[in-house]
Write a protein that holds these residues in place. Structure first.
Motif, short mmCIF file in Angstrom:
data_model
loop_
_atom_site.label_atom_id
_atom_site.label_comp_id
_atom_site.label_asym_id
_atom_site.label_seq_id
_atom_site.Cartn_x
_atom_site.Cartn_y
_atom_site.Cartn_z
N ALA A 129 72.63 31.40 21.69
CA ALA A 129 72.56 32.63 22.48
C ALA A 129 71.38 33.49 22.02
O ALA A 129 70.67 34.09 22.84
N ARG A 130 71.15 33.53 20.72
CA ARG A 130 70.04 34.32 20.19
C ARG A 130 68.69 33.71 20.59
O ARG A 130 67.75 34.43 20.94
N LEU A 131 68.59 32.37 20.56
CA LEU A 131 67.33 31.74 20.96
C LEU A 131 67.06 31.95 22.44
O LEU A 131 65.92 32.20 22.85
N THR A 132 68.10 31.87 23.26
CA THR A 132 67.94 32.12 24.70
C THR A 132 67.40 33.53 24.94
O THR A 132 66.49 33.74 25.74
N THR A 133 67.95 34.50 24.21
CA THR A 133 67.48 35.88 24.33
C THR A 133 66.02 36.01 23.88
O THR A 133 65.23 36.73 24.51
N PHE A 135 63.71 33.73 24.04
CA PHE A 135 62.88 33.18 25.11
C PHE A 135 62.73 34.19 26.25
O PHE A 135 61.64 34.40 26.79
N LYS A 136 63.83 34.83 26.64
CA LYS A 136 63.79 35.80 27.73
C LYS A 136 62.86 36.96 27.40
O LYS A 136 62.14 37.46 28.27
N ASN A 137 62.88 37.39 26.14
CA ASN A 137 62.08 38.54 25.73
C ASN A 137 60.66 38.18 25.30
O ASN A 137 59.86 39.07 25.01
N GLY A 138 60.36 36.89 25.26
CA GLY A 138 59.01 36.45 24.87
C GLY A 138 58.66 36.78 23.44
O GLY A 138 57.50 37.05 23.13
N LYS A 139 59.64 36.76 22.54
CA LYS A 139 59.42 37.09 21.13
C LYS A 139 59.08 35.82 20.36
O LYS A 139 59.97 35.08 19.93
N GLY A 293 65.67 30.95 31.86
CA GLY A 293 64.93 31.00 33.12
C GLY A 293 63.61 30.27 33.08
O GLY A 293 62.74 30.51 33.92
N SER A 294 63.42 29.38 32.12
CA SER A 294 62.20 28.58 31.98
C SER A 294 60.93 29.44 31.96
O SER A 294 60.02 29.24 32.77
N PRO A 295 60.86 30.42 31.07
CA PRO A 295 59.69 31.31 31.04
C PRO A 295 58.41 30.53 30.71
O PRO A 295 58.44 29.49 30.06
N ASN A 296 57.29 31.09 31.14
CA ASN A 296 55.99 30.49 30.89
C ASN A 296 55.60 30.71 29.42
O ASN A 296 55.23 31.81 29.03
N LEU A 297 55.65 29.65 28.63
CA LEU A 297 55.37 29.77 27.20
C LEU A 297 53.88 29.78 26.90
O LEU A 297 53.49 30.12 25.78
N ASN A 298 53.07 29.42 27.88
CA ASN A 298 51.62 29.45 27.65
C ASN A 298 51.13 30.87 27.34
O ASN A 298 50.10 31.05 26.68
#
Length: 324
Positions: A129-133, A135-139, A293-298
């Motif tokens: 849950a923490r990793l998902t958050t 990713f969402k926040n782009g941290k 939500g599969s954020p753009n990691l680039n």
């Protein structure tokens, strides 16, 4: 929320204990430092292109910090129970008895009891849950730190002796088998293993996946112990152990002939559990990213991180329930 007990004396003591313990070359943690680092490193190559670039950029961080949770065991109270679950404490059919959800398990057994016998399946849910958050926040720093930690905890879940009260053979006169199976064998034979396991997959039901992993590991406990007992009874006693030079210290260890014989008896078990670890680590990372939500990691590539990983803090054992 975690309650931090922050005093100078505790901080100095925790740091001192940590330094002393990591300076002992014979200390063994879970899969062992070499194995945990190899698992995280190889899991990167299971990721899809949308994730692979960022993770490869930080492959050294994810490799090096794969062992942080083991190091924290000596500086953070309450960390140790995140690495195991003595599932056989709960009776003959524990997987039918122990609830898969934390709140239900607490209601049935109490938090103190659960922590006393390990909470690894529940900890993995919280970490995801923490990793998902993150990713969402782009941290980026949180993504990398949590990915490294999750790789460690997933690896631990694949170790048979992390699912039993007889974790070091102390109940059957086999004291030392913990480090033998989990560290000595991978370090001797791991370079021969095939860690190309294919692509990471999306985990539809996280709790089912976690408990399936624990169940697979627990069902191997009998073989881990019984094969070593058989070998011990037939192997020349004076050939079971030898001495090796590690970091300029001569230490006693299971001999290579004894290790080879045991490794052969296990019939590839260690390699299978490590391969399964690699694929599931990738699957956990991928699933957290998809659930975010599969954020753009680039967008995160090129950012700098501090990369310290360890923090010398001591906390009271209060479980982080942010994921529930």
């Amino acid at each position: 929320m975690k309650l931090i007990l922050a005093t100078k004396s505790h901080a100095y003591l925790g740091a001192l204990i940590f330094i002393l313990l990591i300076s002992i070359p014979s200390t063994v943690h879970a899969w062992g430092f070499w194995a945990h680092q190899r698992l995280n490193r190889m899991a990167i190559f299971t990721l899809p292109p949308n994730m692979l670039g960022l993770y490869k950029d930080h492959i050294e961080y994810l490799t090096e910090h794969a062992v942080d949770p083991d190091k924290r065991r000596y500086a953070v109270e309450g960390e140790a129970e995140n690495h195991y679950i003595d599932i056989d404490h709960y009776g003959e059919n524990p997987f039918e008895v122990v609830p898969r959800r934390w709140d239900e398990a607490v209601a049935k057994f109490t938090e103190d009891t659960l922590c006393a016998y390990g909470i690894s399946p529940y900890n993995l849910v919280w970490q995801m849950a923490r990793l998902t958050t993150a990713f969402k926040n782009g941290k980026l720093e949180q993504i990398l730190k949590l990915s490294a930690d999750i790789g460690h905890y997933v690896g631990d879940a694949h170790v048979p002796l992390h699912t039993t009260e007889n974790y070091n053979g102390q109940l059957t006169g086999q004291k030392g088998i913990h480090g033998f199976w989990e560290s000595r064998l991978p370090e001797l034979f791991g370079e021969q293993y095939n860690f190309l396991v294919g692509r990471a997959y999306y985990i539809e039901e996280l709790e089912d996946e976690i408990w399936t992993t624990i169940q697979e590991s627990h069902y191997a406990v009998d073989s881990v112990l019984s094969f070593e007992r058989i070998l011990n009874d037939s192997f020349p006693a004076d050939k079971k152990y030898g001495f090796e030079n590690r970091n300029n210290l001569v230490v006693r260890a299971y001999s290579r002939p004894y290790a080879e014989a045991y490794h052969t008896m296990l019939g590839g078990m260690v390699e299978r559990r490590m391969r399964a670890s690699v694929k599931r680590i990738g699957a956990f990372w991928y699933t957290a990213w998809k659930n975010a939500g599969s954020p753009n990691l680039n967008k995160l590539r090129g950012q700098k991180i501090k990369g310290k990983g360890l923090r010398f803090k001591r906390r009271l054992r209060i479980v982080d329930r942010e994921a529930n």
